[in-house]
Scaffold this motif. Structure first.
Motif: not given
Length: 276
Positions: A143-158
């Motif tokens: 498949y071809a790929f069309l990038p939209l955004w770049e992002e990092g990761y974090g911690v999900a908490l209540p």
């Protein structure tokens, strides 16, 4: 004279990069697709594909056949649909489990309003979709790929957690918190590996099958999870905070699409809407 059915199977093999996927797309057996391509090769006097461990590699003859045949075959294949009183064209969409659909919902709504001939439907196999909402590392082969955004990761908490208002978290801040397992995410084990290497493996929590479920489990107080930072604000019961003192984890999210005229057009339209 070349017949349309073998050409249609050839186009599917070209666009998916696989005989098996071409068979899935056309709801036929793999031997049927192979036989059709062999028949074309005999009629044209040359090979259309070379087989490799990574899939099909198109020969110069195959490239030329695709350029010459694709517009006509696509036009004829859709003829009966266009002649119906209210033609609808099926658009198969796949959303990878570690990607939330919410950033794409408004672009999809705009697309359906603009193109009323489309009939979107979601599928659970990336290899048979027309459009996939995925991270680049998870895009289906061929498949071809069309990038939209770049992002990092974090911690999900209540949202009510004692650390939910913290600016930045460290691994020791969350060492005692149960982890919600995200086995479908290629980045899922990074934090676990860091903590295990420091001699503080986290308690095991619930397991999820997609990130929407992860957020629901976090909001219910059943654990925390390492998630993309753009998940922040996607659930009223969840806060997402950056994590420091660990290797930076990033990904590029976008639209993977089959190498068809329709899929390329739809991907470009969705991308334009998503970036506005």
């Amino acid at each position: 004279m070349l017949e349309i059915t073998p050409l249609r199977y050839f186009l599917s093999a070209y666009e998916t990069g696989s005989i098996s996927r071409a068979a899935q797309v056309n709801a036929v057996s793999q031997p049927s697709v192979s036989a059709a391509i062999q028949r074309l090769e005999r009629e044209l006097g040359g090979s259309l594909f070379l087989r490799s461990r990574r899939g099909l590699v198109t020969t110069p003859l195959g490239e030329q056949l695709y350029r010459e045949a694709a517009p006509s075959v696509t036009h004829l294949a859709d003829l009966s649909t266009r002649l119906r009183p209210h033609p609808r064209q099926r658009l198969r969409i796949y959303c990878h489990p570690d990607v939330l659909l919410s950033p794409f919902s408004v672009p999809l709504q705009a697309l359906v309003r603009r193109r009323q001939e489309l009939l979107p439907e979601f599928c659970d196999q990336a290899e048979v979709c027309d459009i996939a909402c995925v991270a680049e590392s998870c895009a289906p082969s061929g498949y071809a790929f069309l990038p939209l955004w770049e992002e990092g990761y974090g911690v999900a908490l209540p949202a009510g957690h004692r650390l939910a208002q913290a600016g930045v978290l460290r691994p020791e801040d969350i060492a005692a918190e149960p982890r919600i397992h995200r086995p479908y995410c290629p980045k899922a084990d990074v934090l676990h590996e860091v903590e295990a290497g420091r001699g503080m493996p986290p308690p095991h929590g619930a397991a999820a099958v997609n990130d929407q479920q992860v957020l629901d489990l976090v909001a219910a107080g059943l654990g925390i999870a390492l998630v993309p930072l753009r998940h922040a604000g996607c659930h009223p019961g969840v806060a997402v905070r950056p994590l420091t003192e660990v290797p930076e984890v990033r990904r590029t999210v976008g639209l993977a699409y089959r190498k068809t005229v329709l899929a390329r057009e739809i991907a470009a339209e969705l991308a334009a809407e998503a970036k506005e």
